[in-house]
Design a protein around this motif. Structure first.
Motif, mmCIF file in Angstrom:
data_model
loop_
_atom_site.group_PDB
_atom_site.id
_atom_site.type_symbol
_atom_site.label_atom_id
_atom_site.label_comp_id
_atom_site.label_asym_id
_atom_site.label_seq_id
_atom_site.Cartn_x
_atom_site.Cartn_y
_atom_site.Cartn_z
ATOM 1 N N GLY A 1 0.805 -1.226 0.000
ATOM 2 C CA GLY A 1 0.000 0.000 0.000
ATOM 3 C C GLY A 1 0.833 1.268 0.000
ATOM 4 O O GLY A 1 0.368 2.327 -0.443
ATOM 5 N N PHE A 2 2.072 1.184 0.498
ATOM 6 C CA PHE A 2 2.962 2.348 0.491
ATOM 7 C C PHE A 2 3.757 2.472 -0.805
ATOM 8 O O PHE A 2 4.529 3.411 -0.951
ATOM 9 N N MET A 3 3.576 1.548 -1.729
ATOM 10 C CA MET A 3 4.396 1.532 -2.943
ATOM 11 C C MET A 3 3.586 1.854 -4.192
ATOM 12 O O MET A 3 4.073 1.665 -5.305
ATOM 13 N N VAL A 4 2.366 2.354 -4.034
ATOM 14 C CA VAL A 4 1.507 2.515 -5.210
ATOM 15 C C VAL A 4 0.919 3.925 -5.315
ATOM 16 O O VAL A 4 0.079 4.168 -6.180
ATOM 17 N N TRP A 5 1.368 4.867 -4.474
ATOM 18 C CA TRP A 5 0.667 6.158 -4.413
ATOM 19 C C TRP A 5 0.641 6.906 -5.741
ATOM 20 O O TRP A 5 -0.313 7.595 -6.068
ATOM 21 N N ALA A 6 1.691 6.752 -6.552
ATOM 22 C CA ALA A 6 1.767 7.552 -7.777
ATOM 23 C C ALA A 6 0.857 7.037 -8.879
ATOM 24 O O ALA A 6 0.799 7.643 -9.946
ATOM 25 N N HIS A 7 0.100 5.939 -8.631
ATOM 26 C CA HIS A 7 -0.882 5.568 -9.666
ATOM 27 C C HIS A 7 -2.030 6.576 -9.710
ATOM 28 O O HIS A 7 -2.833 6.554 -10.642
ATOM 29 N N HIS A 8 -2.114 7.455 -8.721
ATOM 30 C CA HIS A 8 -3.048 8.579 -8.799
ATOM 31 C C HIS A 8 -2.496 9.703 -9.676
ATOM 32 O O HIS A 8 -3.199 10.687 -9.919
ATOM 33 N N MET A 9 -1.255 9.563 -10.108
ATOM 34 C CA MET A 9 -0.546 10.671 -10.758
ATOM 35 C C MET A 9 0.006 10.271 -12.126
ATOM 36 O O MET A 9 0.964 10.853 -12.612
ATOM 37 N N PHE A 10 -0.596 9.257 -12.759
ATOM 38 C CA PHE A 10 -0.100 8.798 -14.056
ATOM 39 C C PHE A 10 -0.120 9.904 -15.110
ATOM 40 O O PHE A 10 0.658 9.864 -16.069
ATOM 41 N N THR A 11 -1.006 10.877 -14.972
ATOM 42 C CA THR A 11 -1.152 11.896 -16.025
ATOM 43 C C THR A 11 -0.355 13.170 -15.748
ATOM 44 O O THR A 11 -0.491 14.135 -16.500
ATOM 45 N N VAL A 12 0.469 13.195 -14.686
ATOM 46 C CA VAL A 12 1.167 14.452 -14.373
ATOM 47 C C VAL A 12 2.525 14.560 -15.072
ATOM 48 O O VAL A 12 3.171 15.601 -15.015
ATOM 49 N N GLY A 13 2.975 13.462 -15.716
ATOM 50 C CA GLY A 13 4.230 13.548 -16.452
ATOM 51 C C GLY A 13 5.436 13.013 -15.710
ATOM 52 O O GLY A 13 6.555 13.517 -15.892
ATOM 53 N N LEU A 14 5.256 11.975 -14.889
ATOM 54 C CA LEU A 14 6.407 11.386 -14.185
ATOM 55 C C LEU A 14 7.306 10.596 -15.124
ATOM 56 O O LEU A 14 8.446 10.307 -14.787
ATOM 57 N N GLY A 15 6.784 10.209 -16.284
ATOM 58 C CA GLY A 15 7.595 9.479 -17.253
ATOM 59 C C GLY A 15 7.244 8.005 -17.282
ATOM 60 O O GLY A 15 6.665 7.461 -16.345
#
Length: 621
Positions: A292-306
């Motif tokens: 659960g602590f390793m998935v937070w950026a799946h809320h941010m797929f569209t912000v341009g993390l690459g």
């Protein structure tokens, strides 16, 4: 105060008792009524949102008021309803399940509740002071920096206060589980609900500081001219998203894991079988918490993390479905071959399994980074989120409330009304949210005030709103059931469900000391072991002796009010420096009460064993 004196006490005495109590069972009742109040408030906000979207180009509410409703609905339901209702279940059940007489820090337990309540009140005062928060429950920057009303200030200050209370509660539960288990209660003999309480508390310990830091920085941006999130001054808006979701995704598991624990208890009890694969359920719970602590950026797929970062978080997101799947199959195998009883808690458990499975499947769809560009910020996400939180957490809360209601109030809720409540709520839930998947796929964006005619969105929105009325009707029936039960239902027996764990070994409601003698645990499902061996009650692990209990205290209430006053003073010092005086008064109350507590010789009191002997043989039966 004796039981007889309690019965004779008037309203003033009862009010004072609850204002000063440090008893985990009474604090559970406080969390229940506090959380349920905010649940009703959040539900009313949701109903206004759905009425606005019942038809195209509707003008039932203004655009600004819609933004406030939508923001406050999410904020209220996540922070001020679901969390405290789960804390109500944790407080009533976990100490009894592990054979403890209270939590490790009763004073801190009371302080945690009053901080939550004051924080929730502070957030909602904003309705009456020029406008509620209006930037969405996630308060994304830079929108939340430049919102002109004080609504976002109430949001940031109020949630910090409430968050302190939640963090205190989580630490308290951790220490309780680690240090206060009764003799024989090893970690691998704990009921699943106590395990999920423990793991959720670990998540609280590590996740809530990230939110607190983010809210602290947002407060400084808005009130003191800092520029952490203002891109025109060198700030970075994406940092807010990282801080929020480093908290926000573990928060999903903080909310769902205790519900998993409830369903494990309910399915085992009403299948008359030991939980299938107990060890695998424990390790799956731990693995869910870790992932659960390793998935937070799946809320941010569209912000341009690459693509590399997106791929890593997509894989981690899909991996978390594995331990969740283990749990689903273990619940099904527990029921397989069991003697099933379809009591209302079991109905919620059976309704949960397909509902949450749908939420999990759409979660895997959202975890595919490329597909998320299509789903992101549409009603598909709204549907997925509610299938997880309502289909999982809220179903679990209602199952747990009905299941442990006898332990809280000494009465069993009316089963006929419970069944009507379940079917109204279950049907309404699917009517409301299932079609929203298709609204999202058809392009309807979330958070929008209106939708236009001629887009094919009319019918599904109408059905969604009708479903919301079904859920509201079910909730009203549940409230009526509470009142009817309190007034007319007979006293419940100690073990109305033929339970398997320690909380059913003592009276309903339990005496304020819980156990006269700590029980001896001889295996998993300890009460069931004693029943099958013909004992009928738990065997004591200690001789009958004096019991030490903590004193009640008014200080937690005063400290919390002081912090609330200080928070409001800080909000308005921007408009008038004289408000610093109000803030100073609040801090003096808070720290002064803390000093009084630290200087007070508060060693509690003893119940003498002679008093127990007058009541009977001192057994736990």
């Amino acid at each position: 105060m004796s039981a007889t004196a309690n019965k004779k006490a008037g309203f003033g005495s009862v009010l004072w008792d609850y204002l000063t109590t440090v008893d985990h069972k009474k604090i559970a009742i406080l969390y229940l009524f506090g959380g349920f109040f905010f649940f009703i408030l959040g539900g009313l906000e949701a109903m206004l949102v759905r009425i606005q979207l019942i038809q195209p180009d509707n003008n039932f509410v203004s655009a600004q008021f819609y933004n406030e409703l939508m923001t406050m609905h999410g904020t209220t339901m996540i922070f001020l309803a679901a969390m405290p209702l789960l804390f109500a279940l944790m407080n009533i059940a976990m100490p009894l399940q592990i054979g403890a007489r209270d939590v490790a820090f009763p004073f801190v337990n009371a302080l945690g509740f009053w901080l939550f309540l004051v924080g929730g009140i502070v957030v909602n005062i904003s309705w009456f002071t020029g406008g509620a928060p209006d930037a969405g429950w996630t308060a994304y920057t830079p929108l939340s920096i430049f919102s002109e009303s004080h609504g976002l200030d109430y949001y940031s200050i109020g949630l910090q206060i409430a968050g302190f209370g939640t963090l205190m509660g989580g630490i308290n539960f951790l220490v309780t589980v680690i240090t206060m288990r009764t003799p024989g209660m090893t970690m691998m003999r704990m009921p699943l609900f106590s395990w999920t309480t423990f793991i959720a508390s670990v998540l609280i310990l590590f996740a809530f500081p990230a939110l607190t830091v983010g809210l602290f920085l947002l407060t400084f941006d808005r009130l003191f001219g800092a520029n952490f999130f203002d891109p025109s001054m060198g700030g970075n808006v994406i940092i807010w998203e990282h801080l929020f979701w480093i908290f926000g995704h573990p928060e999903v598991y903080i909310l769902i894991l205790p519900a998993f624990g409830v369903f494990s208890e309910v399915i085992s009890t009403f299948s008359k079988k030991r939980l299938f694969g107990y060890s695998s359920m424990v390790f799956a719970t731990v693995l869910i918490a870790f992932l659960g602590f390793m998935v937070w950026a799946h809320h941010m797929f569209t912000v341009g993390l690459g693509p590399i970062a997106n791929s890593i978080f997509a894989i981690a997101t899909m991996a978390i479905a594995v331990p969740t799947g283990i749990k689903i199959f273990n619940w099904l195998f527990t029921m397989w071959g069991g003697t099933l009883r379809f009591n209302s808690p079991m109905l919620f458990a059976l309704g949960f399994i397909p509902s949450f499975t749908i939420g999990g499947m759409t979660g895997v769809m959202l975890g595919a980074a490329a597909a998320d560009f299509q789903y992101h910020d549409t009603y598909f996400v709204v549907a997925h989120f509610h299938y997880v939180i309502v289909g999982g957490t809220v179903f679990g809360i209602f199952a747990g409330l009905i299941y442990w209601w006898p332990k809280m109030f000494g009465k069993v809720l009316n089963e006929t009304m419970n069944h009507w409540f379940f079917w109204l709520f279950f049907i309404g839930f699917h009517l409301t949210f299932f079609l929203q998947h298709f609204l999202g796929l058809m392009g309807m964006p979330r958070r929008y005030w209106v939708f236009l005619e001629g887009q094919g969105l009319d019918l599904f929105n109408l059905i969604s709103t009708i479903g919301a009325f079904f859920m509201a009707a079910g909730t009203i029936l549940f409230i009526y059931n509470m009142i009817w039960t309190a007034l007319k239902a007979p006293q419940a027996p100690a073990d109305p469900w033929d339970g398997r764990t320690l909380e059913w070994a003592i009276a309903s409601p339990p005496p304020f000391y819980n156990f006269k003698q700590l029980p001896l645990v001889r295996g998993l499902d300890p009460l069931w072991i004693e029943k099958t061996e013909g004992n009928g009650k738990m065997q004591p692990a200690e001789p009958l002796g004096d019991v030490h209990m903590p004193n009640n205290s008014f200080i937690p209430f005063v400290m919390s009010v002081g912090l609330g006053i200080a928070g409001i003073g800080i909000i308005y010092q921007v408009d008038n420096p004289m408000w610093w005086i109000v803030a100073a008064i609040g801090f003096i109350i808070f720290f002064g009460s803390m000093a009084v507590r630290s200087l007070k010789d508060d060693l509690g009191y003893h119940i003498h064993k002679e008093d127990f002997e007058k009541e009977g043989d001192g057994s736990n039966g």
